[in-house]
Write a protein that holds these residues in place. Structure first.
Motif, PDB file in Angstrom:
ATOM      1  N   ARG A   2       0.843  -1.204   0.000  1.00 56.24           N
ATOM      2  CA  ARG A   2       0.000   0.000   0.000  1.00 56.24           C
ATOM      3  C   ARG A   2       0.867   1.238   0.000  1.00 56.24           C
ATOM      4  O   ARG A   2       1.894   1.277   0.668  1.00 56.24           O
ATOM      5  CB  ARG A   2      -0.876   0.022   1.247  1.00 56.24           C
ATOM      6  N   GLU A  26     -10.739  10.809   3.813  1.00 56.63           N
ATOM      7  CA  GLU A  26     -11.756   9.976   3.162  1.00 56.63           C
ATOM      8  C   GLU A  26     -11.277   9.505   1.790  1.00 56.63           C
ATOM      9  O   GLU A  26     -11.382   8.316   1.447  1.00 56.63           O
ATOM     10  CB  GLU A  26     -13.056  10.763   3.003  1.00 56.63           C
ATOM     11  N   ALA A  29      -8.424   6.919   1.957  1.00 54.02           N
ATOM     12  CA  ALA A  29      -8.943   5.609   2.365  1.00 54.02           C
ATOM     13  C   ALA A  29      -9.690   4.938   1.213  1.00 54.02           C
ATOM     14  O   ALA A  29      -9.534   3.737   0.988  1.00 54.02           O
ATOM     15  CB  ALA A  29      -9.851   5.760   3.582  1.00 54.02           C
ATOM     16  N   GLU A  30     -10.488   5.700   0.486  1.00 54.12           N
ATOM     17  CA  GLU A  30     -11.216   5.150  -0.660  1.00 54.12           C
ATOM     18  C   GLU A  30     -10.272   4.572  -1.699  1.00 54.12           C
ATOM     19  O   GLU A  30     -10.620   3.625  -2.410  1.00 54.12           O
ATOM     20  CB  GLU A  30     -12.082   6.230  -1.309  1.00 54.12           C
ATOM     21  N   GLY A  32      -7.340   3.219  -0.975  1.00 50.26           N
ATOM     22  CA  GLY A  32      -6.530   2.163  -0.388  1.00 50.26           C
ATOM     23  C   GLY A  32      -5.185   2.594   0.149  1.00 50.26           C
ATOM     24  O   GLY A  32      -4.344   1.751   0.455  1.00 50.26           O
ATOM     25  N   THR A  34      -2.538   4.062   2.925  1.00 47.92           N
ATOM     26  CA  THR A  34      -2.355   4.159   4.368  1.00 47.92           C
ATOM     27  C   THR A  34      -2.066   5.610   4.695  1.00 47.92           C
ATOM     28  O   THR A  34      -1.221   6.237   4.054  1.00 47.92           O
ATOM     29  CB  THR A  34      -1.181   3.280   4.839  1.00 47.92           C
ATOM     30  N   ALA A  51     -10.280   9.210   7.285  1.00 48.70           N
ATOM     31  CA  ALA A  51      -9.830   7.904   6.785  1.00 48.70           C
ATOM     32  C   ALA A  51     -10.547   6.762   7.495  1.00 48.70           C
ATOM     33  O   ALA A  51     -11.009   5.810   6.861  1.00 48.70           O
ATOM     34  CB  ALA A  51      -8.319   7.776   6.942  1.00 48.70           C
ATOM     35  N   ARG A  52     -10.648   6.853   8.807  1.00 56.96           N
ATOM     36  CA  ARG A  52     -11.284   5.772   9.579  1.00 56.96           C
ATOM     37  C   ARG A  52     -12.772   5.663   9.235  1.00 56.96           C
ATOM     38  O   ARG A  52     -13.333   4.576   9.279  1.00 56.96           O
ATOM     39  CB  ARG A  52     -11.090   6.010  11.072  1.00 56.96           C
ATOM     40  N   HIS A  54     -13.991   5.709   6.492  1.00 55.39           N
ATOM     41  CA  HIS A  54     -14.063   4.913   5.267  1.00 55.39           C
ATOM     42  C   HIS A  54     -13.209   3.641   5.401  1.00 55.39           C
ATOM     43  O   HIS A  54     -12.657   3.141   4.425  1.00 55.39           O
ATOM     44  CB  HIS A  54     -13.613   5.750   4.073  1.00 55.39           C
ATOM     45  N   ASP A  55     -13.083   3.163   6.641  1.00 56.42           N
ATOM     46  CA  ASP A  55     -12.352   1.933   6.957  1.00 56.42           C
ATOM     47  C   ASP A  55     -10.893   1.982   6.536  1.00 56.42           C
ATOM     48  O   ASP A  55     -10.299   0.950   6.206  1.00 56.42           O
ATOM     49  CB  ASP A  55     -13.041   0.704   6.340  1.00 56.42           C
ATOM     50  N   GLY A  56     -10.294   3.177   6.574  1.00 55.67           N
ATOM     51  CA  GLY A  56      -8.894   3.331   6.214  1.00 55.67           C
ATOM     52  C   GLY A  56      -7.960   2.991   7.359  1.00 55.67           C
ATOM     53  O   GLY A  56      -8.355   2.972   8.529  1.00 55.67           O
TER      54      GLY A  56
END
Length: 156
Positions: A2, A26, A29-30, A32, A34, A51-52, A54-56
């Motif tokens: 990544r 955001e 994270a979208e 991919g 880090t 980021a978090r 969007h599950d980053g």
């Protein structure tokens, strides 16, 4: 592997800087990436929260000794106990740097990024360095939106 993007900015940030930082988080994270940040408040907390959301993955490079709890927004922390010298660790761990807004610490991160050579350094609403004649010193890529910042960082 990544791509790792360091996002830097002031702990005492304006509402616009906070909104820009959150959006940068955001977008990274979208895509991919880090997110690396200084694990503090202001821009650092906003990019981490973005980021978090969007599950980053967010890695906070902390300046302190880790005795106090770290920010809830980061996925993991690196404790340096180096104060502002942690800026060098943050920049050297990154594949690109995005500075949102400006403070003295942010300026040091931009300068460290430029000194690395070949590293994309993107500035969104922050420092513009001028020489003794008033001409802008070339180097960082200046942008106007979070979307442009992420595009420039990831294209580098």
């Amino acid at each position: 592997m990544r791509i790792q993007v360091a996002v830097c900015g002031p702990a005492q940030a304006t509402p616009t800087e906070l909104a820009h930082a959150r959006r940068v988080g955001e977008l990274l994270a979208e895509r991919g990436a880090t997110v690396l940040c200084g694990a503090g408040g202001g821009v650092m907390a906003a990019v981490a929260a973005g980021a978090r959301s969007h599950d980053g993955l967010v890695i906070g490079v902390r300046p302190d000794d880790g005795t106090e709890p770290g920010p809830a927004e980061v996925s993991a922390s690196v404790v340096t106990n180096m104060g502002q010298a942690r800026n060098a660790i943050l920049v050297w761990s990154a594949d690109a740097v995005i500075a949102v807004g400006g403070s003295w610490g942010t300026l040091s991160e931009v300068a460290l990024g430029m000194r690395r050579g070949g590293l994309p350094v993107v500035v969104l609403g922050g420092w513009r360095v001028r020489d003794a004649t008033g001409a802008e010193v070339p180097g960082p890529h200046h942008v106007d939106t979070p979307e442009q910042a992420v595009q420039a960082a990831l294209a580098g």
